[in-house]
Scaffold this motif. Sequence first.
Motif, mmCIF file in Angstrom:
data_model
loop_
_atom_site.group_PDB
_atom_site.id
_atom_site.type_symbol
_atom_site.label_atom_id
_atom_site.label_comp_id
_atom_site.label_asym_id
_atom_site.label_seq_id
_atom_site.Cartn_x
_atom_site.Cartn_y
_atom_site.Cartn_z
ATOM 1 N N GLU A 7 -9.195 2.613 -14.071
ATOM 2 C CA GLU A 7 -8.763 3.648 -14.998
ATOM 3 C C GLU A 7 -7.867 3.072 -16.080
ATOM 4 O O GLU A 7 -7.059 2.168 -15.822
ATOM 5 N N ASN A 8 -7.961 3.632 -17.268
ATOM 6 C CA ASN A 8 -7.091 3.238 -18.380
ATOM 7 C C ASN A 8 -5.911 4.202 -18.488
ATOM 8 O O ASN A 8 -5.561 4.669 -19.574
ATOM 9 N N ASN A 9 -5.304 4.496 -17.344
ATOM 10 C CA ASN A 9 -4.215 5.457 -17.270
ATOM 11 C C ASN A 9 -3.030 4.848 -16.540
ATOM 12 O O ASN A 9 -3.197 4.021 -15.638
ATOM 13 N N VAL A 10 -1.827 5.307 -16.901
ATOM 14 C CA VAL A 10 -0.617 5.026 -16.128
ATOM 15 C C VAL A 10 -0.052 6.372 -15.706
ATOM 16 O O VAL A 10 0.251 7.221 -16.552
ATOM 17 N N TYR A 11 0.092 6.575 -14.404
ATOM 18 C CA TYR A 11 0.639 7.814 -13.854
ATOM 19 C C TYR A 11 2.138 7.618 -13.635
ATOM 20 O O TYR A 11 2.564 6.596 -13.090
ATOM 21 N N LEU A 12 2.936 8.615 -14.043
ATOM 22 C CA LEU A 12 4.384 8.500 -13.930
ATOM 23 C C LEU A 12 4.984 9.699 -13.214
ATOM 24 O O LEU A 12 4.545 10.841 -13.423
ATOM 25 N N TRP A 13 5.968 9.418 -12.376
ATOM 26 C CA TRP A 13 6.804 10.453 -11.762
ATOM 27 C C TRP A 13 8.260 10.133 -12.070
ATOM 28 O O TRP A 13 8.641 8.958 -12.126
ATOM 29 N N THR A 14 9.076 11.148 -12.240
ATOM 30 C CA THR A 14 10.517 10.977 -12.411
ATOM 31 C C THR A 14 11.239 11.902 -11.443
ATOM 32 O O THR A 14 10.920 13.097 -11.365
#
Length: 554
Positions: free
Chosen positions: A120-127
């Motif tokens: 995938e060309n995605n970066v998943y982020l959580w804060t």
Amino acid sequence: MSGSANRPVGRRAFVLAATAAGTALTVGTAHAAAFGYSDDGSNYVVDTGAQLVFKVSKSTGDLTSLVYRGTEYQGYGGMNSHIESGLGASTVGIKQSGSTILVSVTHGTLKHYYAARSGENNVYLWTDKADTSVSATRYIVRVKKGAFLNDEPDSYTYAPTTIEASDVFRKSDGQTRSKHYSKRRVMDYDYVGWSAGGVGLWIVRSNHEKASGGPFYRSLLRHQSADGGGLYEILYYGQNQTEAQRFGLQGPYVIAFTDGGAPSSALFPGTLTTPWADSLGIPGYVPASGRGKVAGVGISGRNTAHPYTVGLANSAAQYWGSARSSDGYFSVPGVLPGTYTLTVFKGELAVYTTSVSVSAGGTTTLNTIALPSSNDPANANAIWRIGDWNGTPGGFKNADLMTYAHPSDARAASWTGNVVIGGGGETAAFPCYLWKDVNSGLLVYFKLTAAQAAAAHTLRIGVTTAYANGRPQVTVNDSWTSAVPSPPTQPNTRSLTNGSYRGNNHTFTYSVPASAWKTDTSQYNVLRIDVVSGSGATGFLSAGTAIDALDLLM
């Protein structure tokens, strides 16, 4: 769930196309052959096995590189992409679990995560923000100079003259630009970004369950200048806040690259599912099985000329969903267990509240909600009415422009000018905002019948926000003046000049005695509306307020 497909732009998309820059961008580190990660000494280098390689600093948790198809997109002004303006010294770790790589960042009580999925060309982020040790909750993707240039309202590339603070600018043609001029409420967009030269770079927002301000909150979403650009996921920001901030794990939100089209709808809030994250061990993460749903059979007593939204909120989380126009049916899924205040909004005006409880894995089903007629101020019989009671200044003079321009913008109609009832077009002639130093003292002319003039009447003025405690005091025929009303609770920051009318809806009521009216029915009565306050500066930063509606009741 790849975001690299070239998909057409949807109706609700916040797609702001740009012209590709004429200069080439810096080429990043060579792309590894397959999905995995490495350590270059200063950064963890993650290769998604597709066309994206990104780096995370081992010392700060900053995103230091975003290389897509061999081109570097991250960074301007020597700055990285990060929480706030950068966390500073942090503990950073990395692990691979099958087809997922997770980078964890710990800075005091704040935790942040980056995840990559193979192919995938995605970066998943959580804060995960636990307290106020970090002032706001914002992630900014800083985009390299020249990658995407445009002249949209939230761009100031071609607007060199600063007219307010350090973030509102004027072009030579009189149009204004600011990063605050996003046009959109949270509920109106799924993603924000740019497309140029066969590359799309986007942030797909999270569901905002730990954000503050509700579905109608307006905040900056991106900015663009000759020095570079920024894409934002803002969960709590210091401007125009109507609620206390919420704490806990929020996400995922997604940095998505595409071949120029919109990101995949599978990444959108309300659509995105992340069963692959269930076993990653992220503290505070609640899988789909641990969430519930609220559904309503319908809402009766609606004014079908208006959209209705159902919101859920407590101190820990917020959610919302649109009511179906035909019958008011609504469904709000993915809700954390707990007890919530359910609010039905006509437009942006609350017209009903109740309490609901949600359990993990369950659906709370509500019978048809009957809206009491008295809850909608539009149902009251009025001698005359200007505007529509919907919690917004929509329809008033300059109202639409003010979501993406400064009040001094050359496109704005004159903020002064009086209004005559009965000629038609009263709402369009009435300014959406009133300021103490700009158009205070506005006059409204109207006639009354003999029977109407013989009785006392209630005058109502609804507002949606105020700046510097600006509030309306009224005078009728220079013979009766109301007391100075107490200021309602409103955000204590700029709003009217940075693209937002969203504060706390409030209705001022004035009991006008019969002795104030003219007894000659051929003469106009004159209502003067003054903005009063002991605070504020000058001009468009003097005390002011935004108008929802005003009427004189029977």
